[in-house]
Write a protein that holds these residues in place. Sequence first.
Motif, PDB file in Angstrom:
ATOM      1  N   THR A 132      24.152 -18.155 -20.931  1.00  0.00           N
ATOM      2  CA  THR A 132      23.587 -18.469 -19.436  1.00  0.00           C
ATOM      3  C   THR A 132      24.494 -17.470 -18.902  1.00  0.00           C
ATOM      4  N   VAL A 133      25.957 -17.116 -19.508  1.00  0.00           N
ATOM      5  CA  VAL A 133      26.184 -16.074 -18.902  1.00  0.00           C
ATOM      6  C   VAL A 133      25.427 -14.908 -19.471  1.00  0.00           C
ATOM      7  N   LEU A 134      24.763 -13.801 -19.853  1.00  0.00           N
ATOM      8  CA  LEU A 134      23.816 -13.057 -20.257  1.00  0.00           C
ATOM      9  C   LEU A 134      22.670 -13.479 -18.528  1.00  0.00           C
ATOM     10  N   PHE A 135      22.409 -14.454 -18.445  1.00  0.00           N
ATOM     11  CA  PHE A 135      21.556 -14.596 -17.243  1.00  0.00           C
ATOM     12  C   PHE A 135      22.576 -14.297 -16.072  1.00  0.00           C
ATOM     13  N   ILE A 136      23.644 -14.848 -16.140  1.00  0.00           N
ATOM     14  CA  ILE A 136      23.859 -14.812 -14.972  1.00  0.00           C
ATOM     15  C   ILE A 136      24.624 -13.436 -13.977  1.00  0.00           C
ATOM     16  N   VAL A 137      24.944 -12.668 -15.094  1.00  0.00           N
ATOM     17  CA  VAL A 137      25.347 -11.069 -15.327  1.00  0.00           C
ATOM     18  C   VAL A 137      23.932 -10.490 -14.503  1.00  0.00           C
ATOM     19  N   GLN A 138      23.023 -10.904 -15.591  1.00  0.00           N
ATOM     20  CA  GLN A 138      22.248 -10.141 -15.252  1.00  0.00           C
ATOM     21  C   GLN A 138      21.419 -10.027 -13.777  1.00  0.00           C
ATOM     22  N   THR A 139      21.622 -11.530 -13.261  1.00  0.00           N
ATOM     23  CA  THR A 139      20.771 -12.055 -11.945  1.00  0.00           C
ATOM     24  C   THR A 139      21.695 -11.142 -10.849  1.00  0.00           C
ATOM     25  N   ILE A 140      22.823 -11.041 -10.905  1.00  0.00           N
ATOM     26  CA  ILE A 140      24.143 -11.347  -9.973  1.00  0.00           C
ATOM     27  C   ILE A 140      23.613  -9.694  -9.566  1.00  0.00           C
ATOM     28  N   LEU A 141      23.356  -8.566 -11.192  1.00  0.00           N
ATOM     29  CA  LEU A 141      23.161  -7.689 -10.449  1.00  0.00           C
ATOM     30  C   LEU A 141      21.320  -6.911 -10.303  1.00  0.00           C
ATOM     31  N   TYR A 142      20.659  -7.384 -10.233  1.00  0.00           N
ATOM     32  CA  TYR A 142      18.943  -7.452  -9.696  1.00  0.00           C
ATOM     33  C   TYR A 142      19.626  -7.544  -8.533  1.00  0.00           C
ATOM     34  N   THR A 143      20.025  -8.522  -8.435  1.00  0.00           N
ATOM     35  CA  THR A 143      19.538  -9.312  -7.372  1.00  0.00           C
ATOM     36  C   THR A 143      20.774  -8.222  -6.157  1.00  0.00           C
ATOM     37  N   GLY A 144      21.499  -7.428  -6.508  1.00  0.00           N
ATOM     38  CA  GLY A 144      22.578  -6.534  -5.925  1.00  0.00           C
ATOM     39  C   GLY A 144      21.384  -5.720  -5.653  1.00  0.00           C
ATOM     40  N   ILE A 145      20.615  -4.482  -6.369  1.00  0.00           N
ATOM     41  CA  ILE A 145      19.831  -3.916  -6.516  1.00  0.00           C
ATOM     42  C   ILE A 145      18.079  -4.137  -5.477  1.00  0.00           C
ATOM     43  N   VAL A 146      18.611  -5.758  -5.237  1.00  0.00           N
ATOM     44  CA  VAL A 146      16.557  -5.918  -4.749  1.00  0.00           C
ATOM     45  C   VAL A 146      17.539  -6.275  -3.165  1.00  0.00           C
ATOM     46  N   ILE A 147      18.632  -6.852  -3.150  1.00  0.00           N
ATOM     47  CA  ILE A 147      18.767  -6.432  -1.142  1.00  0.00           C
ATOM     48  C   ILE A 147      18.950  -4.978  -0.619  1.00  0.00           C
ATOM     49  N   TYR A 148      20.014  -4.454  -1.631  1.00  0.00           N
ATOM     50  CA  TYR A 148      19.898  -2.620  -1.695  1.00  0.00           C
ATOM     51  C   TYR A 148      18.855  -1.685  -0.906  1.00  0.00           C
ATOM     52  N   ALA A 149      18.564  -2.021  -1.670  1.00  0.00           N
ATOM     53  CA  ALA A 149      17.257  -0.449  -1.517  1.00  0.00           C
ATOM     54  C   ALA A 149      15.735  -1.396  -0.362  1.00  0.00           C
ATOM     55  N   PRO A 150      15.509  -2.264   0.004  1.00  0.00           N
ATOM     56  CA  PRO A 150      14.821  -2.257   1.254  1.00  0.00           C
ATOM     57  C   PRO A 150      16.017  -1.625   3.096  1.00  0.00           C
ATOM     58  N   ALA A 151      17.284  -2.030   2.565  1.00  0.00           N
ATOM     59  CA  ALA A 151      18.408  -1.706   3.427  1.00  0.00           C
ATOM     60  C   ALA A 151      17.882  -0.153   3.280  1.00  0.00           C
ATOM     61  N   LEU A 152      18.013   0.464   2.565  1.00  0.00           N
ATOM     62  CA  LEU A 152      18.492   1.627   2.016  1.00  0.00           C
ATOM     63  C   LEU A 152      17.256   2.883   2.803  1.00  0.00           C
ATOM     64  N   ALA A 153      16.507   2.189   2.150  1.00  0.00           N
ATOM     65  CA  ALA A 153      14.805   2.752   3.113  1.00  0.00           C
ATOM     66  C   ALA A 153      14.883   2.713   4.387  1.00  0.00           C
TER      67      ALA A 153
END
Length: 610
Positions: A132-153
């Motif tokens: 559970t802990v691995l999943f929560i950390v991984q998903t929050i990290l990944y989601t941050g990238i996913v929100i930031y990427a298109p905003a940047l472009a």
Amino acid sequence: MGAARGIGSFAVWDYVVFAAMLLISAAIGIYYAFAGGGQQTSKDFLMGGRRMTAVPVALSLTASFMSAVTVLGTPSEVYRFGAVFSIFAITYFFVVAISAEVFLPVFYKLGITSTYEYLELRFNKCVRLCGTVLFIVQTILYTGIVIYAPALALNQVTGFDLWGAVVATGVVCTFYCTLGGLKAVIWTDVFQVGIMVAGFASVIIQATVIQGGISTILNDSYNGGRLNFWNFDPNPLQRHTFWTIIIGGTFTWTSIYGVNQSQVQRYISCKSRFQAKMSLYINLLGLWAILICSVLCGLALYSRYHDCDPWTSNKVSAPDQLMPYLVLDILQDFPGLPGLFVACAYSGTLSTVSSSINALAAVTVEDLIKPHFRSLSERSLSWISQGMSVLFGVLCIGMAALASLMGALLQAALSIFGMVGGPLLGLFALGILVPFANSIGALAGLMAGFAISLWVGIGAQLYPPLPERTMPLSLETYGCNNTYNATNWVTTTEMPFTSAFQVHNAERTPLMDNWYSLSYLYFSTVGTLVTMFMGMLISLPTGGRKQNLDRRFLLTKEDFLSNFDIFKKKKHILSYKSHPVEDGGTDNPAFNHIELNYTDQSDKISGTHL
């Protein structure tokens, strides 16, 4: 060439199209908040009440896999490294088959909300907590990238306010996740897939028209060495070859499709197991369609800029901006179409983020709250789930701020998935495929796999592999019409192509040249195999053979053979009562099979919530 005229910019219509996409998504959330009596129970909120059918779920699975990282990353990947990326079509087939035939039957018959519940049923609480802990950390990290990427472009191309875009996406997402639960997530995804395909189609069609037909695009690509499908070099250090994509890609994506909560949660929410499997196989068609679209976009990019690469001539500051650049270049005469493409990139983000938020809420409620507060009513659990959605929405926006410090998006996102997803996949594979694995072995395997994955992954971020490993193809600038001063166009948020943590001009050691240069697709392969190997090795001497296991926690012959029941009986209801119930495994009263038996289709499972 038209590029010399300068590039269009965003007009009113583009903003209108973009805003409309956000509004419709929010409206769907409001609709499902009140439709059918609203979200009475946490099961309604997190699982859509287990009444979904195959097609919307399939489209939803496609959408959430298809983030903006795909919309912006894949075309520029093809532009720089060639169409070898399209071998992923074969990978997707294997991934979907493995998910549908190995993982889905076990998860579906146990009727769980959180995949990590399985880890407790099969091993113990400690393993579940690690997962559970691995999943929560991984998903929050990944989601941050996913929100930031298109905003940047977006910001680079249109001057659209960067943090305005990030916060808007985050807020809209959190809004419909919190109000509508999983049903809203699935139906907004269906709408967003439509937008994505439309965005891709408009780019491909207009590029074909401007370049004078598909044949021109293919000729240009062929002459530029972009049609490099058949690269059978078995060397695991080469970034993308036939083998790295088939083997490494299968492991990487199975860890996303087979065992990742945000995907599993959706196919478990189907009415019947047949619908759940169908949703995976229909989703395969969606994956192929998106893959073909993004590869074609990449080839169109190359064809358009084969003699004047905007990246080397400093018209864009990162490869992820090539796609938006192309859009404003070729669609500037059509009001609203550039907006459609931006909406397309953004739909990718919304769908991925919303499924992540819903999955995070599910995992937190099921794995962290329910076991400790037994007395909560369904109503209050439903409120807590909604509160969790808000909390994780805010956390993900915070992560996006951190993502602004991380380099090359596609790679970073995938390497995070590889580092964490690999060992987790190994853990589930141990549970489902290896009858003698026990909790000691599972924990030891997980630790070993995780340590090795982190070692490779962090090493590769610090000492990036040399160009002869990644094999970028040549980009030309001889055809640039330099009278038009393009350098001052955008340099606002220079995105370092390399990672922020990179160690410069260190001596290359054999360790770096071989171990750290491993193709990023093999990170999760290494993690999975190490986890499984260590798990088996340690389970055997620690009494793994002696444990009494309920057969339901393993993949059995019946699970595969029941695929063919359709031809036998007309009425296809999952009847697990037909299998004889063995007497093994009843020494632990909490897990005995009486409690877990199916009552009827509507009231799936009464027990299991320990």
